[in-house]
Design a protein around this motif. Sequence first.
Motif, PDB file in Angstrom:
ATOM      1  N   TYR A  56       3.003  -7.616  33.020  1.00 31.80           N
ATOM      2  CA  TYR A  56       3.731  -7.312  34.298  1.00 31.80           C
ATOM      3  C   TYR A  56       3.618  -5.814  34.742  1.00 31.80           C
ATOM      4  CZ  TYR A  56       5.573 -11.729  32.972  1.00 31.80           C
ATOM      5  OH  TYR A  56       5.640 -13.169  32.677  1.00 31.80           O
ATOM      6  N   ALA A  96       5.650  -6.925  28.141  1.00 29.42           N
ATOM      7  CA  ALA A  96       5.740  -6.161  29.462  1.00 29.42           C
ATOM      8  C   ALA A  96       4.468  -5.748  29.681  1.00 29.42           C
ATOM      9  CB  ALA A  96       6.658  -4.691  29.058  1.00 29.42           C
ATOM     10  N   LYS A 136      14.553  -9.167  30.664  1.00 29.75           N
ATOM     11  CA  LYS A 136      13.865 -10.650  30.658  1.00 29.75           C
ATOM     12  C   LYS A 136      14.070 -11.260  32.268  1.00 29.75           C
ATOM     13  CE  LYS A 136      14.274 -11.451  25.998  1.00 29.75           C
ATOM     14  NZ  LYS A 136      15.057 -12.192  24.732  1.00 29.75           N
ATOM     15  N   PHE A 191      11.062 -10.246  34.336  1.00 25.96           N
ATOM     16  CA  PHE A 191       9.641 -11.008  34.314  1.00 25.96           C
ATOM     17  C   PHE A 191       9.276 -11.794  35.409  1.00 25.96           C
ATOM     18  CE2 PHE A 191       9.998  -9.979  29.575  1.00 25.96           C
ATOM     19  CZ  PHE A 191       9.340  -8.916  29.946  1.00 25.96           C
TER      20      PHE A 191
END
Length: 959
Positions: free
Chosen positions: A808, A805, A770, A773
Motif C-alpha cells: 500500500y 506495508a 492495520k 490497509f
Amino acid sequence: MKQTKVLSLSHATGGSVPWLAGLATVLLLASSSPLSGPGSPDDLVLPKDLDASLWAESPMFYNPTCIDVDYKGRIWVAEAVNYRNFKNNSPGKLSHPEGDRVVILEDTNGDGKADKSTVFVQDKDLQSPVGIAVLGNKVVVSSAPSILVYTDEDGDDKADKKEVFLTGFGGYDHDHSLHSVVAGPDSRWYFNVGNAGPHMVTDKAGWALRSGSVYVGGTPYNKENKPAQVSDDGRIWTGGLALRVDPDGRGLKVLAHNFRNAYEFTVDSYGNIWQNDNDDEVASCRTTWLMETGNAGFFSKDGTRTWRADQRPDQNIVTAHWHQEDPGVIPSGHITGSGAPTGIAFYEDNLLGPGYRGMLLSADAGRNVIFGFKPSASGAGFDLSDRIDFVSSLGQSTENYRWDALDGDKRKWFRPSDVAVGTDGAVYVADWYDPIVGGHAMHDTTGYGRIYRVTPKGKSLPVPKLNFETTQGQLQALLSPAVNVRSIGFAKLAESGAKVLPDVIRAFEKSGNPYHKARIVWLLPHLGQPGKAKAEALLKNGDAQLRLVAFRALRSVTDDVVPLAKLMVNDKSPAVRREVALSLRDVPLEKSRDLLLTLADGYDGKDRWYLEALGSGMDRKEQAIYPLLVNRYGKDPLQWNNRMVNLAWRLHPEASIEAFTKRALHEKLTYEQQNQALTALAFVPEKTAAAAMQQIEKQADNKRIADKATWWLSFRSGNDWAGFYEVKKQAEELSEDVKKWRQKMSAADVPAAEQEAAVAALSRDPAGAKLLFPLAAGKRLSPRLMEVIAENIYANPDQSVRVLAGEYFPGNKSAGALSIPGILGLEGNIANGTRVFSASCGSCHKMGTVSSADIGPDLTSIKNKLDRRALLDAIVHPDADVMFGYEPIMFTMKDGSTVYGFLQSDADFVVVKDVTGKKVTLAAKDIVSREKTRTLMPDPATLGLKEQQLADLVAFLMK
C-alpha cells in the motif's frame, strides 16, 4: 535397487540461454563414456542396469508438453511454444503465430536416435496443448476448451480432417485443463481435466457435465468461475475430474473428482487408474491410485471452499490439504512432498528387466526426476511406499548438495514433462528444459526441449513391425508395451468375434505376463457368447486379480450388474468386494440392500479404501440403510465396534445425530472417539445437527471437545449451517489512543497538522496500522496522508505490518535498480540470510523451523522447484508469477468498507484470509465488487533490502 550416474550432458553456452538455435548441436550419447559439452555438466542418474541416451532435441521440436507412441514406434510431440504469451512474452522469445504444432519424430535407420521430424499439424486452435494420443490414424489432441481429433486419411503424416470431439472445458491456455486421452483396456477413452473450470460439456448423446469450483484459474481468459451445478447424473462434481467416454463421443462419465491438477493419468491393464496431483503449497504433491467414484479431497465437497478455508486448528498441511479427516474422501495416496508432478505411465513388460514390470513411472518436473513406484495391493487399496528415482538429474541423495551453487549448473533445468513406453519397450522421457517450473512461468525463450530414451544396459530393443491383417499381428498389438497401440489390436480382434477365440485363448494360456492375461480378459466378452462364457468362468479363478478384472470386464458390457454382484459379493478378496460395492452405487436399495449388508459384514473396521467403497455403494441410500446397520451391529452407540462407528461416520445420515451426540458427550470415550462423533455431526447439513453441536458446546465435560464444538459452530455458520443460529463476533479491542487517533484522522474539522500527526501515530502502532490497509486499498486516503504513512509505517514494531506495508505504501527506491546478475556474483551468508528472512519474510511465509506463518506460501522446499536465478527473479519481481491460491482480491461492501486478501470460500458466504492471516466471513449479498490486485509480497527495494542481503536470503532459502 542401486543407482549410478550413466551419462553427462550439456547444452549450455553461457549466460541464461540453454542453447544456440543456430548451432542446434546434436550430441550422440554412449553409456560407456559420458559426454560433456561447453559449460556445466547436465547429469542423469539411473539404476545401474539401465542406460539413457539423447534420442531427439530441438530444433526437431520445441517445448514438449506431452508425447505418445504410434504403432510404428514413432514419437509424437505436442508443443507449447505459445505457452501463455500474455505473460511469457520476453523479447526474442520463440513464437508460432500460426498456432502450436504436433510433430512426429522417427528413427529411420534404427541407430537409437531420431533423424526425421515431420509437422503433422499446426493450428491456431492449438493453444499450448497438454495432451496427445495416437489411436491408429486418429490423433487426439487436448487443447482447452476442446478435445480435437485430427485424421490422416491417406497415410502421408499430415492431418486431412479435423473434428471437435468434445468442447466446453475450462482452462484455455492453462495447464490445469485438459490432459491426454489414453485408451483403456476396454478400448474406451479415458482422460482428465484439472481444476481450472468451469467445465460445461455435453457429449454426443446429449449428456451434460456442469462442473466448477471456487478456483478462478489465474488467467485473463477466465474472469470468474461458476460454482459446480448438478450434472445430468444428478450429482455435483468439482475440481479436477477423471472422465471416460466412448470413442464415438457418447457415454461421457465422471469416474472420480475433486483433485487439483493431475497432469494426466494412466490406466493399467487391470483397469486401475493412476495419477499424480499437484498441491498449492509446494509441500504436499502426491501420487495415488484413483478409486472409481472417489472424492480426492482438494476442495470442499461442493467445490465452494478451498482446503485452507476448511483447515481445522489441529490439522497439518497434508491432512487439511486433502481433507483426510472428512467422511467421503479417499486416502491421499503417497505424498511426494514439494514438486510439480507431470506425466505418468505404467510399465507392464519384461523388456527393461523383470524388476521393472509393474512399475508406475511418475514424472515430477519440480523435482527433476522420474519416480518409479512398485504398487502393492493393501486391503481394498494399494501401498505406494516402494519408490526409487528412476531417472534424475541430481541423484537420490541431495542432503549435502550446495543448492546455492546451482546457478550456472543446468542439472536443475531437467524438467520432465512426460514419460511414455515405446513399442520397443524403451522408456521415453520428454524434457521441457527450463530453470523454472510452475506458476505458468517460463524463462527459456528459445523453446528448447529434449527426449531421452531409457533402455537396458547392453541391449538395443528393436522396434517391432506390426501386421494388422493377421490375427497374430493383432494379438501382438494388443500385447504391445505402448498403451495406445493396444486399442488397435483390441478393435481388430473384437471385429472378428468368436472366430479368433481359439487364438486368443492360446495366447492367454501361453503368456506368463499377468498384464497380458488381463488385457485378454477384457477382450473376451467382446468375442461373442463363447468369449463371454470364458470370462464368466474366470470369476472362479484362484487368482484374485483375474477374478477382479473378469468382474470389471463383464460389468463393462452389461446394464444389470446385480446378477454379477451376487456371484462375487462373498469373494475372499477385499479388492474384489470393493469392486462389487462400487458397482452398486446407482442400483436402487430394494435391489442392492442385501448385497450391501453382506459387503458391510466383510468390512474389518480399519480399511479406509473399503469403507469409502461401501459409502459409494450406499450413496443416496444412507437414511434408509442406517437403521438396518444399527439392527445388525448394535443399537447402543456407546457399545459400537469400529465397523459400526466408521460406517455411521461415513454415512452420517440425520438419523445418526442422537447416537453421535451421546458419543461426543460420553466422558468414558477417548478424545479421538468423541472428536470423530463431532466430525460426523458437522457433516450433517441439518438444523438438528447444529442444535446437537450447541448442546455439546454447553454440556461437554472435556474442554477440548467443547472448544472443538465452538470451532465447528463458528465455521459452519458460514456454510452448511448458515442461518440456523447466530455467532457472536468478537470485536477487536483497540486502545483509547488508537480510537482517538482514528477519530482525528477521519474528522472533517480537524486541522491538517493534527490529522497528519494522528495518521503518523497510527502508522507506528501495531493495531492502528492495520486500520490503514483497507483505507488505502479502497483509495480513501489523500496523497498527503499516503506520504505521511509511508514515512512512518516502516518503523512499526510489528513485522507483519512492515512487510505488508509494501503493498500500500511503497518506498521510493525502484526494484529495477537491483541487478540479478550482480547478486548472483555475490557469495551468500546463510546466517545473515536467516536474519533477513526473519525480519522481512517470516511474518508471512513458513520456512522450516524458522517461521510458522501461513499468510503466504510455504517456502520450506522452494529449492526443489526453482534454481537460484529463478528464485531471485521471483523475489525481485514478485508480481511476475503469483502462486495459485495467492491472487489477492479486494472486496468492496455495500457499507463502503473493504476487505483485502485471499479467497478461501465462495458461496452464499465468502471467506477471505486477510492481510493479517485472519479469516473474515462476508455475506455474498453484501459484496458490491471484487477486484484482483497485485501480489501482497512487497519488492525488496520497498523493504530496503540491498543486493548482499538478497544474496544472503537466497543462500538461506537454498540451504
